[in-house]
Design a protein around this motif. Structure first.
Motif, PDB file in Angstrom:
ATOM      1  N   TYR A 139       0.748  -1.115  -0.159  1.00  0.00           N
ATOM      2  CA  TYR A 139      -0.071  -0.180  -0.066  1.00  0.00           C
ATOM      3  C   TYR A 139       1.005   1.283   0.037  1.00  0.00           C
ATOM      4  O   TYR A 139       1.579   1.735   1.082  1.00  0.00           O
ATOM      5  N   TYR A 176      -3.777  -3.214  -8.246  1.00  0.00           N
ATOM      6  CA  TYR A 176      -5.196  -3.532  -7.671  1.00  0.00           C
ATOM      7  C   TYR A 176      -6.066  -2.298  -7.415  1.00  0.00           C
ATOM      8  O   TYR A 176      -7.148  -2.531  -6.976  1.00  0.00           O
ATOM      9  N   THR A 194      -7.054   1.473  -5.771  1.00  0.00           N
ATOM     10  CA  THR A 194      -6.895   2.494  -4.857  1.00  0.00           C
ATOM     11  C   THR A 194      -7.590   1.988  -3.658  1.00  0.00           C
ATOM     12  O   THR A 194      -8.814   1.488  -3.951  1.00  0.00           O
ATOM     13  N   GLN A 195      -7.023   2.319  -2.209  1.00  0.00           N
ATOM     14  CA  GLN A 195      -8.012   1.889  -1.198  1.00  0.00           C
ATOM     15  C   GLN A 195      -7.804   3.011  -0.279  1.00  0.00           C
ATOM     16  O   GLN A 195      -6.670   3.553   0.276  1.00  0.00           O
ATOM     17  N   ILE A 241      -7.178   3.812   3.524  1.00  0.00           N
ATOM     18  CA  ILE A 241      -6.597   3.028   4.651  1.00  0.00           C
ATOM     19  C   ILE A 241      -6.041   4.130   5.735  1.00  0.00           C
ATOM     20  O   ILE A 241      -5.722   5.303   5.338  1.00  0.00           O
ATOM     21  N   PRO A 273      -6.061   7.964   0.764  1.00  0.00           N
ATOM     22  CA  PRO A 273      -6.035   6.923  -0.300  1.00  0.00           C
ATOM     23  C   PRO A 273      -4.675   6.383  -0.798  1.00  0.00           C
ATOM     24  O   PRO A 273      -3.669   7.042  -0.648  1.00  0.00           O
ATOM     25  N   VAL A 283      -2.781   0.425  -4.315  1.00  0.00           N
ATOM     26  CA  VAL A 283      -2.739  -1.052  -3.776  1.00  0.00           C
ATOM     27  C   VAL A 283      -1.861  -1.771  -5.123  1.00  0.00           C
ATOM     28  O   VAL A 283      -2.333  -1.865  -6.000  1.00  0.00           O
TER      29      VAL A 283
END
Length: 291
Positions: free
Chosen positions: A30, A67, A69-70, A72, A82, A85
């Motif tokens: 990440y 993969y 974005t996420q 966390i 953001p 990933v």
């Protein structure tokens, strides 16, 4: 769930108050999406590259899997942020030896601000970027369970000369890496790691062939990440020597022109590694793999 990478050799390391990358146990990495244009540019690159059907499959393997974005919790304690990933390149390794090599005699991109260009030019001149077309940004070399890792500090790495780079590339594939720069590395793993049909040199030559033709992208301040593990070699097996390209915050549209800056640096790195292989002892060390 999230933790600081154990094997990061360059860049800002995540900690309370310091923004940096995180990993999880599922093999994902990440990377914080930087608030300035660097973050959005890197996301645009990954998105476009992932959907570009003209990228050959044998070239895609040199880039981390994307993969999306996420959101966390950021490592600096600033709250949800953001993150890109990505594939955690070292997740399948136990004791990896890793080297981060920044490619290109010029690390600044044409549209950058004058302040940024000045900063990059000074660093390119102070390191081996300008003279060699690449510089080592960080590394760690696994010795043994007893000795652990040899990992020169950031200040030492930034001071590497051309002769130091030659020495470091030998130390990287030796059983006797140490802070003693007067000790000649034994290059015990050079043939197994650098050589062979699937070794580092062969992979770099594959990349070179693509860069001699591709005009989609110009990669500024991008790194080649080289990693391998010694245990398979010691057990008579071929090491999982890996080359990956990382850091794409300054990738520009190639506009139909070959990326000579990156290609030149890549050719220089290839030359240095080739010289090591061409000057190995006639009798290979007992721990080296014979092709």
């Amino acid at each position: 769930m999230f933790k600081v990478p154990d094997h990061q050799v360059a860049g800002h390391r995540a900690s309370q108050g310091v923004l940096g990358p995180l990993i999880d146990d599922s093999g994902r990495f990440y990377k914080p999406l930087q608030s300035d244009e660097r973050g959005s540019k890197e996301m645009v690159f990954y998105t476009g590259f992932s959907s570009n059907k003209e990228i050959p499959n044998h070239i895609r393997k040199f880039f981390p899997v994307y993969y999306g974005t996420q959101l966390i919790e950021a490592s600096d304690g600033s709250g949800l942020l953001p993150h890109l990933v990505l594939e955690d390149i070292v997740s399948s390794h136990t004791n990896p030896s890793i080297m981060d090599v920044k490619i290109g005699a010029r690390t600044w991109y044409p549209q950058a601000s004058e302040d940024y260009i000045t900063k990059c030019v000074l660093k390119d001149r102070a390191t081996t970027s300008l003279s060699l077309g690449f510089r080592i940004s960080g590394l760690q070399v696994y010795g043994s369970e007893q000795s652990g890792y040899w990992k020169p500090n950031k200040k030492r790495v930034q001071g590497f000369t051309a002769d130091d780079v030659r020495l470091i590339l030998r130390k990287f594939v030796s059983s006797n890496p140490s802070d003693d720069f007067g000790t000649e590395p034994d290059r015990a793993f050079a043939a197994a790691v650098y050589g062979g049909s699937t070794g580092i040199l062969a992979q770099l030559l594959t990349l070179k062939a693509w860069f001699e033709d591709q005009t989609f992208y110009h990669f500024y301040s991008c790194s080649v990440l080289i990693l391998y593990e010694k245990e398979p070699i010691l057990n008579g097996k071929r090491p999982c020597a890996t080359v990956k390209l990382v850091d794409f915050a300054h990738v520009l549209d190639g506009q139909g022109v070959i990326d000579h800056n990156f290609l030149g640096g890549l050719c220089s790195l290839i030359k240095f590694i080739s010289e090591i292989l061409n000057n190995l002892p006639d009798i290979s060390p007992k721990n080296s793999e014979k092709d």
